[in-house]
Enzyme design. Structure first.
Site, mmCIF file in Angstrom:
data_model
loop_
_atom_site.group_PDB
_atom_site.id
_atom_site.type_symbol
_atom_site.label_atom_id
_atom_site.label_comp_id
_atom_site.label_asym_id
_atom_site.label_seq_id
_atom_site.Cartn_x
_atom_site.Cartn_y
_atom_site.Cartn_z
ATOM 1 N N ASN A 1 0.883 -1.345 -0.070
ATOM 2 C CA ASN A 1 -0.041 0.232 -0.197
ATOM 3 C C ASN A 1 0.838 1.246 -0.099
ATOM 4 O OD1 ASN A 1 -2.898 -1.076 0.609
ATOM 5 N ND2 ASN A 1 -1.458 -2.090 1.784
ATOM 6 N N GLU A 2 1.035 1.697 -1.173
ATOM 7 C CA GLU A 2 2.163 2.671 -1.262
ATOM 8 C C GLU A 2 1.298 4.095 -0.908
ATOM 9 O OE1 GLU A 2 4.868 2.359 -1.640
ATOM 10 O OE2 GLU A 2 5.514 0.847 -3.193
#
Ligand code: F6R
Length: 643
Positions: free
Chosen positions: A174-175
């Site tokens: 989850n950037e």
């Protein structure tokens, strides 16, 4: 810092802000001396959960992570399975993520990683293993992700979620920009994440651009979350995550909203937390001599004033009134700290003969010392301490260099091909040269394993470069030793474990030379971990040799490699360099041609090694000057290791 084991799971303390020193922190965390002891404790928590669930006849649903952080933990779970009968028969696992596209058989796949580190060694049922499939058709992907979520819910949700953290603040993949309520989905990897993954893929161009990842919402639904973070490279993002505001820019900050999360940190990863970095800002301190220096350096840098200009008010205004009371006045304190740093500076790193050495970093006697410079790769010696190396030789010491590893994987195929072609032009029928040329011309992209001959050639290239550099610094070849430690020789980025063979080689060279001084890389931030393993090998060897009489006379000095530098307050020996010496050091680094002009393992710093080294040595000199000490062109820095 001691770990309070009672506090290990006592989340309510931090949440309620009961501990004064954690009042800047929004996530419960425990700091351990080493990642090893921390990993064992977390493995014990997981094992207890598995056993609890087994007694209740229920499945234990674990969310698992890959990467370097959980490797030791998985090793411990495997040990518990083999030696203590811990069974995984009731365990169902869901992995956080997988690169996309990615074949299961690819050694860089997370499927491969999990089997190699855990699943192949325990009694988990194949049907209970869930890892996102990196080969799902694009048109089925949306439904595939929904089904992954549903499957987690169907088995009762995640009892436990293990996490690492990326330098972007990602958890799973989850950037930055990920939403709080995101579910399993395909995402595009951040550039920094791809840079960090580049070594494992032998270059950033081979790193996939996408991945499938569980969402933030999926992670937060877990009943218990533990995040592991080791090493100095994680310290900044750990501070932002624990002390910063919740923000999509640092997705891990969403964990502040989870009621049962603990961050497990080693000393280095915790080093930017306010209570660790500047404890005088959170509570009253026990003022050790080291802490005094750290605080006064901090104050001087904060106020941009040299030591000798700091006033009582400066101390009082910045949480250091307790220190002032102990020391009397700013005037006394300033002079004491000024002298302390002043005494670290020497142009005689091997000791100044016939001089009073009571205030010098090194002993005067013996005037001519036997010295070993350990260099993890064949170039760290000149990059990190080329100026000091030069002085030691010029001042007549018996200097030896010992290159711990061959460094062969950092030579590009193009470079190796060039040398093989030269060899063939001199000897057209050379079987070796033709075999190597053939191999390299047919090597597939991203094919990680070189033939033995290619590895030998790459190692030989680095050996010749090293000899060119050490000759330039005036060393005879007989004083240059290539240890080729076996742990390194896997042909891939992933190295083997240290064995007694490695240690024996280290012991033999120390025992042969019986050094008065050892220099070694205390640089724990190199991206492949080789420096850390090389340092461990030295520490173990020193421990085993400790009872030898000559060891009483042996002092160990740690330098830092291309990636990092000691803080001013940590430095115990500062060796200034003149402009001429800077140039000489630069030339010595130039001899390592295979590591110039687009090196294979650049990290996220695009400067060449000689530029990094010069910038860093200049910065150390500037920092000393800013503290009020003399204005040198450059300084190399060392910290003593007491064993
Ligand atoms: C791995 C994952 C990532 C890593 C993170 C840290 O499954 O989801 O979030 O945990 O990139 O990686 P290491 O542990 O290699 O520093």
């Amino acid at each position: 810092m001691e770990v309070d084991f009672a506090d290990y799971k006592n989340i309510s303390y931090t949440k309620a802000g009961k501990f004064e020193e954690t009042r800047f922190e929004k996530i419960h965390n425990v700091i351990f001396q080493t990642s090893n002891e921390a990993s064992i404790l977390v493995a014990q928590e997981i094992a207890s959960l598995i056993r609890e669930k087994e007694l209740l006849n229920q499945p234990c649903v674990l969310g698992l992570a890959t990467g370097s952080s959980p490797i030791r933990l998985y090793e411990e779970l495997v040990r518990m399975h083999k030696e203590e009968g811990l069974s995984f028969a009731n365990v169902i696992t869901f992995n956080l993520d997988e690169y996309y596209p990615m074949e299961k058989s690819n050694i860089q796949s997370y499927y491969y990683f999990m089997h190699e580190h855990l699943f192949n060694h325990v009694d988990i049922l194949q049907e209970n293993i869930n890892i996102p499939d990196g080969k799902v058709n694009a048109e089925n992907l949306y439904q595939y992700c929904i089904d992954y979520e549903l499957k987690i819910k169907d088995v009762g949700g995640l009892d436990f979620q293990l996490l690492g953290i990326g330098r972007t603040g990602h958890i799973g993949f989850n950037e930055p920009g990920s939403h709080l309520n995101s579910g399993t989905r395909i995402i595009t990897l951040d550039h920094l994440t791809r840079v960090d993954a580049a070594p494992a893929f032998l270059g950033i161009d081979n790193v996939p651009r996408k991945a499938i990842t569980m969402g933030i919402g999926t992670v937060l639904s877990a009943k218990r979350i533990i995040l592991l973070a080791w090493g100095i490279n994680k310290s900044d993002i750990i501070r932002q995550t624990i002390e910063g505001n919740i923000s999509a820019n640092v997705p891990a900050t969403y964990l502040q909203q989870h009621e049962n999360t603990t961050f497990i940190l080693d000393k280095e990863a915790s080093s930017e937390l306010t209570r660790v970095k500047t404890p005088w800002l959170v509570t009253s301190c026990v003022w050790t001599e080291d802490l005094k220096l750290k605080a006064v350096v901090w104050l001087s840098e904060l106020l941009e004033k040299p030591f000798l200009k700091l006033t009582d008010k400066d101390y009082n205004d910045n949480g250091m009134s307790g220190l002032l009371t102990e020391e009397g006045s700013a005037y006394d304190m300033n002079i004491k700290m000024f002298n302390k740093i002043q005494h670290t500076i020497t142009g005689w790193p091997g000791g100044k003969p016939n001089a009073d050495d009571s205030k010098r970093p090194e002993r005067a006697f013996p005037a001519k010392k036997r010295i070993i410079i350990f260099s993890p790769h064949p170039d760290d010696d000149v990059i990190s301490m080329g100026g000091t190396f030069d002085r030691l030789v010029e001042q007549g010491h018996d200097v030896h260099v010992a290159y711990q590893t061959s460094g062969n994987i950092a030579v590009s195929d193009e470079e190796a091909l060039k040398f093989a072609e030269i060899t063939r032009s001199l000897e057209p029928t050379s079987l070796n040269a033709n075999g190597i040329i053939n191999f390299l011309n047919n090597k597939k992209d991203n094919d990680t394993l070189d033939s033995v001959d290619v590895r030998k050639l790459k190692g030989a290239i680095r050996k010749s470069e090293s000899l060119a550099a050490t000759r330039y610094l005036g060393l005879q070849d007989k004083n240059v030793h290539f240890l080729n430690l076996p742990f390194y020789e896997t042909g891939t980025i992933k190295k083997g474990n240290l064995t007694q063979n490695d240690i024996q080689i280290m012991k033999d060279i120390i025992d042969e030379i019986k050094p008065h001084q050892i220099y070694a890389a205390g640089d724990l931030a190199d991206p492949h971990g080789t420096h850390k393993v090389c340092l461990d090998a030295l520490f173990i060897a020193l421990k085993q040799l400790k009872t030898n009489e000559y060891m009483d006379d042996c002092w160990v000095w740690l330098y830092r490699g291309a990636w990092h530098e000691w803080e001013s307050y940590e430095i115990e020996m500062a060796v200034p360099m003149s402009p001429d010496q800077i140039l000489k050091k630069r030339h010595a680094i130039f001899y390592h041609q295979s590591q110039k002009d687009g090196v294979m393992f650049q990290g996220d710093d695009s400067r060449e090694f000689w530029v990094r080294a010069e910038d860093r040595n200049r910065l150390t000199a500037k920092k000393y000057n800013d503290l009020g000490l003399a204005d040198y062109a450059a300084i190399e820095a060392f910290k003593r290791y007491h064993f």
